[in-house]
Design an enzyme around this catalytic site. Structure first.
Site, PDB file in Angstrom:
ATOM      1  N   ARG A  96       0.885  -1.177   0.000  1.00 12.12           N
ATOM      2  CA  ARG A  96       0.000   0.000   0.000  1.00 12.12           C
ATOM      3  C   ARG A  96       0.913   1.215   0.000  1.00 12.12           C
ATOM      4  NH1 ARG A  96      -5.362   1.126   3.584  1.00 12.12           N
ATOM      5  NH2 ARG A  96      -6.097  -0.198   1.889  1.00 12.12           N
ATOM      6  N   HIS A 123      -7.149   0.573  -6.538  1.00 10.00           N
ATOM      7  CA  HIS A 123      -7.347  -0.359  -5.420  1.00 10.00           C
ATOM      8  C   HIS A 123      -7.980  -1.643  -5.977  1.00 10.00           C
ATOM      9  CE1 HIS A 123      -7.533  -1.677  -1.404  1.00 10.00           C
ATOM     10  NE2 HIS A 123      -8.449  -0.885  -0.889  1.00 10.00           N
ATOM     11  N   GLN A 126      -9.923  -4.260  -3.799  1.00  5.87           N
ATOM     12  CA  GLN A 126     -11.233  -3.752  -3.401  1.00  5.87           C
ATOM     13  C   GLN A 126     -12.238  -3.964  -4.537  1.00  5.87           C
ATOM     14  OE1 GLN A 126     -12.129  -2.076  -0.295  1.00  5.87           O
ATOM     15  NE2 GLN A 126     -14.126  -2.607  -1.137  1.00  5.87           N
ATOM     16  N   ASP A 216     -17.333   6.898  -1.623  1.00  6.00           N
ATOM     17  CA  ASP A 216     -16.071   6.747  -0.886  1.00  6.00           C
ATOM     18  C   ASP A 216     -15.885   8.076  -0.152  1.00  6.00           C
ATOM     19  OD1 ASP A 216     -13.507   6.032  -0.030  1.00  6.00           O
ATOM     20  OD2 ASP A 216     -12.589   6.060  -2.020  1.00  6.00           O
ATOM     21  N   CYS A 256     -16.417   1.221   0.342  1.00  3.87           N
ATOM     22  CA  CYS A 256     -15.244   0.382   0.665  1.00  3.87           C
ATOM     23  C   CYS A 256     -14.881   0.454   2.142  1.00  3.87           C
ATOM     24  CB  CYS A 256     -14.060   0.810  -0.181  1.00  3.87           C
ATOM     25  SG  CYS A 256     -13.537   2.519   0.126  1.00  3.87           S
ATOM     26  N   ARG A 284     -13.458  -8.953   1.206  1.00  2.00           N
ATOM     27  CA  ARG A 284     -12.050  -8.619   0.972  1.00  2.00           C
ATOM     28  C   ARG A 284     -11.151  -9.844   1.138  1.00  2.00           C
ATOM     29  NH1 ARG A 284     -10.084  -3.555   1.039  1.00  2.00           N
ATOM     30  NH2 ARG A 284      -8.284  -4.734   0.295  1.00  2.00           N
TER      31      ARG A 284
HETATM   32  N1   CP Z   1     -11.334  -0.597   2.156  1.00  2.00           N
HETATM   33  C1   CP Z   1     -10.072  -0.601   2.618  1.00  2.00           C
HETATM   34  O1   CP Z   1      -9.101  -0.724   1.862  1.00  2.00           O
HETATM   35  O2   CP Z   1      -9.969  -0.431   3.965  1.00  2.00           O
HETATM   36  P1   CP Z   1      -8.622  -0.268   4.808  1.00  2.00           P
HETATM   37  O3   CP Z   1      -8.058   1.089   4.448  1.00  2.00           O
HETATM   38  O4   CP Z   1      -9.040  -0.353   6.234  1.00  2.00           O
HETATM   39  O5   CP Z   1      -7.663  -1.331   4.408  1.00  2.00           O
HETATM   40  N1  NVA Z   2     -10.031   6.476  -1.212  1.00  2.00           N
HETATM   41  C1  NVA Z   2      -9.709   5.993   0.104  1.00  2.00           C
HETATM   42  C2  NVA Z   2      -9.920   4.531   0.179  1.00  2.00           C
HETATM   43  C3  NVA Z   2      -9.609   3.917   1.498  1.00  2.00           C
HETATM   44  C4  NVA Z   2      -9.761   2.430   1.502  1.00  2.00           C
HETATM   45  C5  NVA Z   2      -8.268   6.345   0.439  1.00  2.00           C
HETATM   46  O1  NVA Z   2      -7.406   6.220  -0.428  1.00  2.00           O
HETATM   47  O2  NVA Z   2      -8.016   6.764   1.569  1.00  2.00           O
END
Ligand code: CP
Ligand code: NVA
Length: 303
Positions: A96, A123, A126, A216, A256, A284
């Site tokens: 990430r 993502h 997701q 989101d 998400c 997930r």
């Molecule tokens: N939806 C998602 O990616 O959640 P987290 O940021 O908690 O991993």
């Molecule tokens: N768009 C959000 C998604 C989190 C899972 C972010 O990047 O923070």
């Protein structure tokens, strides 16, 4: 050939079907038996970290969580050298990151799969979980079904749009003008098989008759300092009961998570009968398991 998953369209439509099939298979192949998976996080995570760690365990492997300052990509050593080192001990690297190009550089440096656990751009895991959630509701043939995204055109929006396009769905994004999808993304969605993919700045019109309403956060991780600027701009794009009522009678709501309750979505919708956010979160883990199983298998088979 080593297969990476940096965005959902790294898979072709048939491969995506195979991944979805692996996600729902009762007996996962233990492709990581006795092997490691390095999970690097430059940002916080609840769902992604836990679901991916448990997916690795289901595949027989051992996940190792690496916190941001532990590997310190491009600080302590380059992204390429971090990846080359981890490839000495692990069979998968998942990360990430803030900057999507870091994933591309890592993928270019190693011959084991690199998986995107969220970047500024996308993502994909997701999106796989989201497709599982939509299919659980409407069945596997999603051609002609519609999805309406309301709010920020985020990393999650992009991957979901591409994934739904690969299923032949109709996609509409309703975002403030300055936060709408770039034309090349809409073109890519059309190319991938979307029935149509378009932008409509009016959330009321965009939600009309849709099967899936999704949103989101209005500001993503790393954009927190923009919150005060963005909130008044996005106010019109909150998903509330009145907006959901414009959707099809059987429509579902997805997010998400994490949700900023009261901002992009009201509690009434998030906790209401049409919300599928908890099955979506639960999906997930099978999504991560299916994707990892497929990527390791395909890479080792030289596909
Ligand atoms: N939806 C998602 O990616 O959640 P987290 O940021 O908690 O991993
Ligand atoms: N768009 C959000 C998604 C989190 C899972 C972010 O990047 O923070």
């Amino acid at each position: 050939m080593t297969r990476h998953l940096l965005e959902i369209d790294d898979l072709n439509a048939d491969e995506l079907e195979e991944v979805l099939e692996r996600c729902t298979a009762p007996h996962p192949a233990r492709v990581l038996d006795g092997r490691g998976a390095a999970l690097i996080f430059q940002k916080p995570s609840n769902r992604t970290r836990n679901s991916t760690e448990m997916a690795v365990v289901e595949l027989g492997g051992h996940p190792i969580y690496l916190k941001p300052d532990e590997v310190d990509i491009d600080g302590r050593e380059t992204a390429e050298d971090v990846a080359r080192t981890l490839a000495c001990y692990h069979s998968v690297i998942a990360a990430r990151v803030f900057d999507h190009t870091v994933l591309e550089r890592m993928a270019g440096a190693v011959t084991i799969p690199v998986v995107n656990l969220l970047s500024d751009l996308s993502h994909p895991l997701q999106a796989i979980a989201d497709l599982l959630t939509i299919r659980a509701e409407f069945g596997p043939q999603l051609g002609g079904r519609s999805v309406t995204w309301v709010g920020d055109y985020s990393n999650v929006a992009r991957s979901l749009g591409l994934a739904c396009s690969m299923q032949g769905m109709r996609i509409r994004f309703s975002c403030p003008e300055a936060y709408q999808p770039p034309a090349e993304d809409l073109m890519r969605m059309a190319e991938l098989g979307a029935d149509w993919a378009e932008y409509d700045g009016d959330p009321q019109a965009a939600a009309e008759g849709t099967d899936v309403l999704v949103t989101d956060a209005w500001y993503s991780m790393g954009q927190e300092e923009e919150a005060a600027l963005r909130k008044p701009i996005f106010e019109r794009y909150r998903v509330d009961q009145a907006l959901l009522d414009r959707a099809h009678d059987d429509a579902i709501f997805m997010h998400c998570l994490p949700a900023h309750r009261g901002e992009e979505v009201t509690n009434e919708v998030l906790d209401g009968p049409r919300s599928r956010v908890w099955p979506e979160a639960a999906n997930r883990q099978p999504a991560a398991r299916g994707a990892l199983e497929w990527l390791v298998g395909a890479s080792e088979a030289g596909r």
